[in-house]
Design a protein around this motif. Structure first.
Motif, PDB file in Angstrom:
ATOM      1  N   SER A  89     -11.915   1.773   0.506  1.00 29.86           N
ATOM      2  CA  SER A  89     -11.565   1.996   2.049  1.00 29.86           C
ATOM      3  C   SER A  89     -12.818   2.131   2.830  1.00 29.86           C
ATOM      4  O   SER A  89     -12.784   1.409   3.752  1.00 29.86           O
ATOM      5  CB  SER A  89     -10.750   3.418   2.393  1.00 29.86           C
ATOM      6  N   GLY A 120      -6.743  -1.112   1.151  1.00 30.21           N
ATOM      7  CA  GLY A 120      -7.396   0.336   2.091  1.00 30.21           C
ATOM      8  C   GLY A 120      -7.995  -0.342   2.964  1.00 30.21           C
ATOM      9  O   GLY A 120      -7.768  -0.418   4.345  1.00 30.21           O
ATOM     10  N   GLY A 161      -0.374   2.690   3.355  1.00 28.00           N
ATOM     11  CA  GLY A 161      -1.589   3.539   2.932  1.00 28.00           C
ATOM     12  C   GLY A 161      -1.413   5.113   2.754  1.00 28.00           C
ATOM     13  O   GLY A 161      -2.477   5.615   3.171  1.00 28.00           O
ATOM     14  N   SER A 216      -4.768  -0.636   5.233  1.00 27.16           N
ATOM     15  CA  SER A 216      -3.892   0.282   5.712  1.00 27.16           C
ATOM     16  C   SER A 216      -3.832   0.587   7.282  1.00 27.16           C
ATOM     17  O   SER A 216      -4.682   0.534   7.828  1.00 27.16           O
ATOM     18  CB  SER A 216      -4.666   1.894   4.902  1.00 27.16           C
ATOM     19  N   ALA A 258       0.920  -0.915  -0.054  1.00 30.00           N
ATOM     20  CA  ALA A 258      -0.009  -0.044  -0.077  1.00 30.00           C
ATOM     21  C   ALA A 258       0.960   1.217  -0.022  1.00 30.00           C
ATOM     22  O   ALA A 258       0.420   2.183   0.482  1.00 30.00           O
ATOM     23  CB  ALA A 258      -0.895   0.147   1.277  1.00 30.00           C
TER      24      ALA A 258
END
Length: 543
Positions: free
Chosen positions: A252, A275, A349, A294, A87
């Motif tokens: 996310s 995410g 992330g 993340s 990420a």
């Protein structure tokens, strides 16, 4: 030859071809008297690891250092597999779109495929990684990063890159590693809205399925059939719709995760959600799927606003209590996924590499088992890009990507990264220089020219900065793709520096605030980009 055998030979060839002349005499190492965390098995309290030609040649408690090895006594230290960050935002800027036609054969206005709609884009095209970024990753124990185009619906194909001091596109560990997708539209044209993006993605994937079918029919028996037209965009999607290439889908929030899972189910994609900040709210959707989680923990209100809805509960009478509950849920996200049996890796992330381990420790404090956390930094990301037989554990035959710590293991609260091996090449991480006892920390010296890399959500942006310093104040100018902008409010407090500037972006003014830490000729920090959030940056002072 097996796929693993081919990868092993490739890894060895890359190491030998790119090594410096001095490295050739130091290519065999013996790390002795070290506590080993293989990940694939129990901890070896006091053992030896032998590295030869970039690969792990031997590991165990009863291994003897070869006569030709350079011996590194690591008494009191511990070693784990190198961290793999899937990420990362390092090197994520998209390459210029090639001229031609879009997926499905649709002509584009400028006779070019817009960035974010070209699945044929390779992250290694025009690859440019700054040494400051690579060094920052190494110092955090990260030995490989996924370099990926960072915006759009069909973003392109990513590559797993080692974080060696200098690395070129042809030295990728794996390319392509995954097809990158997301829910971002294209400004000013179709698809610009979420509804349009979803419709576009579904139609294009249907087109790719048909394209693959027609191409296979022609390959099997071309007699009497018109030769199908070649489409680079659809050609790049064929491995994804055949489950030969994993699909990394940026999602996310809860609704994004559910949408990505539905699209993957419709087209039988090998999905990994990237995410997954609200994975704990979509455990049912993620069952049987994989995720790159993340640990760049956002404020709850910035992600969903759901923490404020908790104030309606009798147990949470005010927004402060709701925020605390939301913070606990977000930091406990990985623990919730682990309890539900979701297979996942952990990644930065968008956070600075140096924040990764600190944030993973927060996840551990919130209930993530320590062993699961270590696996999620090492073997799980290796598996998600199809490299579980080459990376992620300390075993014979695997690539020698290792991280050495003192003051405890990699996830210990006070541990420090002291050495890193990447492709068997040794990098020593210098310890932080403490301030003199009883004296104030000396002020940072900023005066001069700097090269800065800002890792924005749209990709890495290169900036040149010139600074004039006067005591604890400084001024200067910054030059980027938007031109040259001056600033005059810089402040220095020990090693901490801050300044701001007003950037003219096509007639729209945006104030950007920078705050960083200076360590000699290197600076790391965060840029606050107005309504666009924050972005980490690194900078190197030019001689």
């Amino acid at each position: 030859m097996t796929a693993f055998g081919a990868r092993t030979l490739l890894a060895s060839a890359v190491v030998l071809a790119t090594a410096s002349p001095g490295w050739a005499q130091e290519g065999t190492w013996a790390l002795v008297n070290v506590r080993i965390h293989p990940v694939s098995g129990p901890v070896i309290e006091r053992g030896t690891i032998v590295i030869r030609n970039g690969l792990i040649a031997a590991v165990g408690a009863d291994v003897t250092a070869p006569a030709d090895a350079r011996v590194l006594d690591l008494s009191g230290r511990e070693v784990a597999p190198g961290i793999i960050d899937l990420a990362s935002t390092i090197g994520g800027s998209p390459a210029p779109a090639p001229p031609g036609r879009g997926p499905g054969g649709a002509a584009q206005n400028a006779d070019a495929i817009p960035a974010g709609l070209d699945p044929s884009l390779m992250a290694t095209d025009g690859l440019k990684l700054s040494e400051a970024d690579l060094r920052g990753a190494r110092e955090a124990g990260i030995t490989a990063i996924l370099v990926a185009p960072s915006r759009g619906a069909f973003r392109g194909r990513s590559a797993l890159i080692p974080t060696r001091a200098s690395v070129a596109a042809d030295q990728a560990i794996k390319a392509p590693a995954a097809l990158q997708m997301g829910f971002e539209g294209v400004s000013g044209q179709y698809p610009a809205t979420l509804l349009g993006v979803i419709a576009y993605e579904r139609q294009t994937l249907y087109d790719a399925q048909r394209y693959a079918l027609v191409a296979e029919r022609y390959r099997t028996n071309p007699r009497g059939l018109a030769r199908p037209a070649f489409d680079p965009g659809l050609e790049a999607l064929v491995p994804a719709v055949r489950r030969e290439l994993p699909v990394f889908f940026a999602a996310s929030e809860e609704n994004e995760i559910r949408r990505a899972v539905r699209i993957a189910g419709e087209f039988d994609l090998d999905l990994t959600v990237v995410g997954a900040t609200e994975g704990f709210r979509a455990l049912d959707a993620l069952a049987g799927r994989a995720a790159v989680v993340s640990v760049n923990f956002p404020k709850a209100s910035e992600v969903t606003g759901w923490s404020y809805r908790l104030t309606r509960s009798a147990e949470l009478p005010d927004s402060a209590a709701a925020d605390r509950a939301a913070r606990a849920a977000i930091e406990g996200n990985a623990a919730a996924l682990a309890r539900s049996g979701v297979r996942f890796a952990l990644g930065t992330g968008g956070a600075r590499p140096g924040e990764l381990l600190a944030n993973v420790r927060k996840a551990i404090a919130a209930g993530l088992p320590r062993e699961t956390a270590l696996e999620a930094l090492t073997i799980r990301p290796a598996e998600l890009v199809g490299l579980g037989e080459a990376l992620g554990t300390i075993e014979v035959g695997k690539i020698a990507n290792l991280v050495v710590t003192d003051r405890g293991d990699l996830l210990g609260d006070s541990s420090r990264v002291r050495d890193v091996f990447i492709d068997g090449e040794h990098y020593e991480v210098a310890p932080a220089r403490p301030a003199s006892r009883g004296a104030a920390t000396s002020a940072a010296r900023l005066g001069g020219s700097w090269t800065m890399t800002i890792n924005t959500p749209q990709g890495a942006q290169e900036v040149s900065m010139t600074v004039q310093q006067s005591g604890s104040e400084f001024s200067g100018s910054m030059t980027s793709m938007f031109g040259t902008t001056e600033f005059s409010d810089g402040q220095i407090d020990g090693r901490t520096v801050s300044w701001s500037m007003v950037l003219d972006m096509g007639g729209n003014a945006m104030t950007i605030t920078y705050q960083g830490e200076v360590d000699g000729t290197r600076m790391t920090g965060t840029a606050t980009l107005g309504q666009f959030g924050t972005a980490p940056f690194t900078a190197e002072k030019r001689p």
